[in-house]
Design a protein around this motif. Structure first.
Motif, PDB file in Angstrom:
ATOM      1  N   ILE A 146      22.577  61.535  -7.502  1.00 61.06           N
ATOM      2  CA  ILE A 146      22.753  59.780  -7.688  1.00 61.06           C
ATOM      3  C   ILE A 146      23.858  59.169  -6.782  1.00 61.06           C
ATOM      4  CG2 ILE A 146      22.516  58.723  -9.404  1.00 61.06           C
ATOM      5  CD1 ILE A 146      21.508  60.372 -11.397  1.00 61.06           C
ATOM      6  N   THR A 147      23.796  57.916  -6.080  1.00 59.53           N
ATOM      7  CA  THR A 147      24.315  57.902  -5.521  1.00 59.53           C
ATOM      8  C   THR A 147      25.125  55.726  -6.457  1.00 59.53           C
ATOM      9  OG1 THR A 147      23.045  55.808  -3.841  1.00 59.53           O
ATOM     10  CG2 THR A 147      23.892  58.153  -3.680  1.00 59.53           C
ATOM     11  N   SER A 148      25.867  55.662  -5.655  1.00 59.31           N
ATOM     12  CA  SER A 148      26.271  54.284  -6.451  1.00 59.31           C
ATOM     13  C   SER A 148      24.930  53.207  -5.867  1.00 59.31           C
ATOM     14  CB  SER A 148      27.481  53.572  -6.312  1.00 59.31           C
ATOM     15  OG  SER A 148      27.570  53.633  -4.594  1.00 59.31           O
ATOM     16  N   GLN A 149      24.012  53.218  -5.182  1.00 59.17           N
ATOM     17  CA  GLN A 149      23.313  52.827  -5.014  1.00 59.17           C
ATOM     18  C   GLN A 149      22.846  52.799  -5.814  1.00 59.17           C
ATOM     19  OE1 GLN A 149      24.727  54.558  -2.074  1.00 59.17           O
ATOM     20  NE2 GLN A 149      26.213  52.269  -1.279  1.00 59.17           N
ATOM     21  N   TYR A 189      19.310  70.824 -10.186  1.00 56.45           N
ATOM     22  CA  TYR A 189      19.978  70.688 -10.571  1.00 56.45           C
ATOM     23  C   TYR A 189      19.871  68.931 -10.229  1.00 56.45           C
ATOM     24  CZ  TYR A 189      21.204  75.618 -11.967  1.00 56.45           C
ATOM     25  OH  TYR A 189      21.122  76.456 -12.887  1.00 56.45           O
ATOM     26  N   PRO A 190      19.652  67.965 -10.213  1.00 56.33           N
ATOM     27  CA  PRO A 190      20.193  67.139  -9.722  1.00 56.33           C
ATOM     28  C   PRO A 190      21.160  66.299 -10.838  1.00 56.33           C
ATOM     29  CG  PRO A 190      17.848  66.708 -11.481  1.00 56.33           C
ATOM     30  CD  PRO A 190      18.199  68.111 -10.975  1.00 56.33           C
ATOM     31  N   GLY A 191      22.028  65.321 -10.509  1.00 56.82           N
ATOM     32  CA  GLY A 191      23.026  64.584 -11.357  1.00 56.82           C
ATOM     33  C   GLY A 191      23.812  63.630 -10.196  1.00 56.82           C
ATOM     34  N   ILE A 192      24.372  63.247 -10.602  1.00 57.85           N
ATOM     35  CA  ILE A 192      25.390  62.012 -10.327  1.00 57.85           C
ATOM     36  C   ILE A 192      25.977  62.742  -9.055  1.00 57.85           C
ATOM     37  CG2 ILE A 192      27.018  62.254 -11.602  1.00 57.85           C
ATOM     38  CD1 ILE A 192      27.166  59.608 -11.385  1.00 57.85           C
ATOM     39  N   GLY A 193      26.177  61.978  -8.247  1.00 61.22           N
ATOM     40  CA  GLY A 193      27.645  61.975  -6.995  1.00 61.22           C
ATOM     41  C   GLY A 193      28.938  61.421  -7.094  1.00 61.22           C
ATOM     42  N   LEU A 194      29.984  61.972  -6.361  1.00 65.45           N
ATOM     43  CA  LEU A 194      30.831  61.238  -6.785  1.00 65.45           C
ATOM     44  C   LEU A 194      31.232  59.894  -6.150  1.00 65.45           C
ATOM     45  CD1 LEU A 194      33.973  63.150  -7.357  1.00 65.45           C
ATOM     46  CD2 LEU A 194      34.038  62.973  -4.281  1.00 65.45           C
ATOM     47  N   ASP A 195      30.720  59.070  -4.836  1.00 69.38           N
ATOM     48  CA  ASP A 195      30.885  58.088  -5.189  1.00 69.38           C
ATOM     49  C   ASP A 195      29.965  56.554  -6.447  1.00 69.38           C
ATOM     50  OD1 ASP A 195      28.394  55.935  -3.998  1.00 69.38           O
ATOM     51  OD2 ASP A 195      27.735  58.135  -4.291  1.00 69.38           O
ATOM     52  N   ALA A 196      29.785  57.792  -7.049  1.00 67.83           N
ATOM     53  CA  ALA A 196      28.880  56.979  -7.821  1.00 67.83           C
ATOM     54  C   ALA A 196      29.434  57.538  -9.168  1.00 67.83           C
ATOM     55  CB  ALA A 196      27.770  57.878  -8.446  1.00 67.83           C
ATOM     56  N   VAL A 197      30.130  58.568  -9.501  1.00 68.31           N
ATOM     57  CA  VAL A 197      31.842  58.320 -10.417  1.00 68.31           C
ATOM     58  C   VAL A 197      32.595  57.616 -10.168  1.00 68.31           C
ATOM     59  CG1 VAL A 197      30.405  60.779 -11.656  1.00 68.31           C
ATOM     60  CG2 VAL A 197      32.050  60.326 -10.576  1.00 68.31           C
ATOM     61  N   LYS A 198      33.390  57.689  -8.869  1.00 72.18           N
ATOM     62  CA  LYS A 198      34.273  56.559  -8.557  1.00 72.18           C
ATOM     63  C   LYS A 198      34.301  54.721  -8.733  1.00 72.18           C
ATOM     64  CE  LYS A 198      36.462  59.815  -5.888  1.00 72.18           C
ATOM     65  NZ  LYS A 198      36.948  60.345  -4.127  1.00 72.18           N
ATOM     66  N   TRP A 199      32.722  54.930  -8.817  1.00 73.90           N
ATOM     67  CA  TRP A 199      32.545  53.208  -8.723  1.00 73.90           C
ATOM     68  C   TRP A 199      32.577  53.374 -10.491  1.00 73.90           C
ATOM     69  CZ3 TRP A 199      27.460  51.247 -10.689  1.00 73.90           C
ATOM     70  CH2 TRP A 199      27.686  49.506 -10.685  1.00 73.90           C
ATOM     71  N   VAL A 242      34.218  54.218 -12.848  1.00 78.28           N
ATOM     72  CA  VAL A 242      35.050  54.552 -13.297  1.00 78.28           C
ATOM     73  C   VAL A 242      36.014  53.198 -12.964  1.00 78.28           C
ATOM     74  CG1 VAL A 242      37.445  55.966 -13.422  1.00 78.28           C
ATOM     75  CG2 VAL A 242      35.294  57.371 -13.587  1.00 78.28           C
ATOM     76  N   GLU A 243      36.526  53.168 -10.974  1.00 64.96           N
ATOM     77  CA  GLU A 243      37.205  52.829 -10.502  1.00 64.96           C
ATOM     78  C   GLU A 243      37.028  51.236 -10.837  1.00 64.96           C
ATOM     79  OE1 GLU A 243      38.566  54.443  -6.599  1.00 64.96           O
ATOM     80  OE2 GLU A 243      38.327  56.074  -7.821  1.00 64.96           O
ATOM     81  N   LEU A 296      36.782  63.807 -12.502  1.00 68.19           N
ATOM     82  CA  LEU A 296      36.872  62.887 -13.768  1.00 68.19           C
ATOM     83  C   LEU A 296      37.676  63.239 -15.035  1.00 68.19           C
ATOM     84  CD1 LEU A 296      33.105  62.784 -14.860  1.00 68.19           C
ATOM     85  CD2 LEU A 296      34.566  60.975 -14.228  1.00 68.19           C
ATOM     86  N   LEU A 297      37.844  64.856 -14.946  1.00 70.83           N
ATOM     87  CA  LEU A 297      38.858  65.950 -15.993  1.00 70.83           C
ATOM     88  C   LEU A 297      40.164  65.522 -15.681  1.00 70.83           C
ATOM     89  CD1 LEU A 297      35.813  68.718 -17.273  1.00 70.83           C
ATOM     90  CD2 LEU A 297      36.754  65.919 -18.088  1.00 70.83           C
ATOM     91  N   ALA A 298      40.340  65.598 -14.352  1.00 65.99           N
ATOM     92  CA  ALA A 298      42.001  66.058 -14.088  1.00 65.99           C
ATOM     93  C   ALA A 298      42.364  64.868 -13.595  1.00 65.99           C
ATOM     94  CB  ALA A 298      41.764  67.730 -13.207  1.00 65.99           C
ATOM     95  N   GLU A 299      41.592  64.096 -12.546  1.00 63.89           N
ATOM     96  CA  GLU A 299      42.239  63.226 -12.174  1.00 63.89           C
ATOM     97  C   GLU A 299      42.599  61.632 -13.470  1.00 63.89           C
ATOM     98  OE1 GLU A 299      41.863  62.458  -7.957  1.00 63.89           O
ATOM     99  OE2 GLU A 299      40.391  63.651  -8.370  1.00 63.89           O
ATOM    100  N   LYS A 300      41.401  61.531 -13.791  1.00 64.78           N
ATOM    101  CA  LYS A 300      41.005  60.136 -14.231  1.00 64.78           C
ATOM    102  C   LYS A 300      41.091  59.847 -15.891  1.00 64.78           C
ATOM    103  CE  LYS A 300      41.218  58.092 -10.329  1.00 64.78           C
ATOM    104  NZ  LYS A 300      42.129  57.052 -10.017  1.00 64.78           N
ATOM    105  N   GLY A 301      40.801  61.463 -16.892  1.00 64.34           N
ATOM    106  CA  GLY A 301      40.805  61.405 -17.939  1.00 64.34           C
ATOM    107  C   GLY A 301      39.803  60.895 -18.625  1.00 64.34           C
ATOM    108  N   VAL A 302      38.902  61.378 -17.886  1.00 62.88           N
ATOM    109  CA  VAL A 302      36.971  60.417 -18.687  1.00 62.88           C
ATOM    110  C   VAL A 302      36.901  61.808 -18.614  1.00 62.88           C
ATOM    111  CG1 VAL A 302      35.239  58.934 -17.639  1.00 62.88           C
ATOM    112  CG2 VAL A 302      36.911  58.579 -16.598  1.00 62.88           C
TER     113      VAL A 302
END
Length: 326
Positions: free
Chosen positions: A186-189, A228-238, A240-241, A273-279
């Protein structure tokens, strides 16, 4: 000459990977050197009261799955499956007389007792901040040399996770896009498309739950574990950030998609999420009824077991529809 160009391209590729690794560093908490709960610090008494004051219905949605022998698990990684056994049965109590009160008493008082054994990352559960780290450290710079004992972490264990009351938002990606292809990332789009179709806006401090549709197959472990569908890195960055979300969740086995999207990190979403951003985030939610009723905004209320030092804990979240009119 061609071989030289290929060699240079390979060299540049591995330099790129090295740069990517350099950018992955454990985050220091803006809430101080003793912080153990990361973005859950965004909750306040006022924010919780505001959410509770907007509840518009007595209807509740249970967002958790059942625990049962044969349920989906991470056994492929060597983790134990769910085990259940009876410790006392009405007939066995009569025969064994464990309480010493005799046959007459045990025939009258029918006694059943049971026990379970399970991996903490099974069923609906929340991942604590000690679950994944980077370069030997976890969130806020805590190290295993100082804070990891034989009975678990002394910092960021599941016992530190507070009860959660916040505005919840369902992002029904599986409905907005239709059935997702196998192992879809899953993407941010995709998230923005889903929000637009649902007519919902995200707010800082939200709990965002993402539906892939996988929960439909939860009772069929082989089917569930074959995709194993799921969220991608750009989506979680969008999320969170740019959107300032507080907590995430999904209805799939491990939240992010697999196979991994990076070659230098097999769980880049987890470590980000866990190590870098504490989410923190919740895995293996049941979101089918919310989807069926098109309930996209709700009061999210949940609490986990206080498992001291653990990297995860079972959780039973509920959603209660909110009146979003000011």
């Amino acid at each position: 000459m061609k071989r030289t160009k290929i060699f240079i391209a390979i060299l540049l590729f591995f330099q790129f990977l090295a740069i990517g690794q350099q950018h992955e560093t454990v985050g220091k908490s803006p809430w101080g050197p003793q912080d153990q709960i990361g973005t859950l610090n965004m909750m306040t008494e006022a924010s919780k009261l505001e959410v509770l004051s907007k509840i518009s219905s007595g209807k509740t949605y249970d967002l958790s799955v059942d625990y049962f022998v044969g349920m989906p698990s991470f056994h492929s990684l060597g983790d134990p499956g769910y085990q259940y056994w009876l410790t006392h049965t009405p007939h066995g109590t009569i025969v064994d007389n464990p309480n010493g009160l005799g046959e007459r008493m045990n025939k009258k008082v029918s006694y059943t007792g049971d026990a379970i054994s399970m991996y903490t990352h099974m069923g609906t559960h929340i991942d604590a901040l000690n679950h994944f780290g980077l370069d030997g450290k976890i969130w806020n710079g805590y190290t295993p040399e100082e804070y990891l004992g034989d009975k678990g972490w002394k910092k960021t264990g599941a016992e530190t996770i507070p009860p959660i009351i916040a505005r919840g938002v369902l992002l029904d990606v599986a409905d907005a896009k239709g059935p997702l292809p196998k192992n879809y990332r899953i993407t941010s789009q995709d998230l923005q498309l889903t929000l637009e179709k649902q007519g919902v806006e995200l707010k800082p401090g939200d709990v965002v739950l993402i539906r892939t549709g996988q929960a439909e197959f939860y009772e069929d472990a082989p089917h569930y574990l074959d995709n194993y569908p799921g969220i991608g890195l750009d989506a979680v960055k969008w999320l969170v950030e740019e959107k300032g979300i507080m907590l995430l969740g999904g209805d799939n086995l491990s939240f992010e998609a697999f196979p991994p999207e990076r070659e230098d990190n097999w769980v880049p979403v987890h470590t980000y999420l866990l190590a870098e951003k504490g989410v923190m985030f919740i895995e293996q939610l049941y979101l089918e009824k919310l989807s069926k009723d098109a309930v996209y905004e709700f009061a999210f209320i949940a609490a986990s077991l206080k498992l001291r030092g653990a990297s995860a804990s079972p959780m039973r979240p509920i959603a209660i529809p909110m009146n979003m009119k000011e």
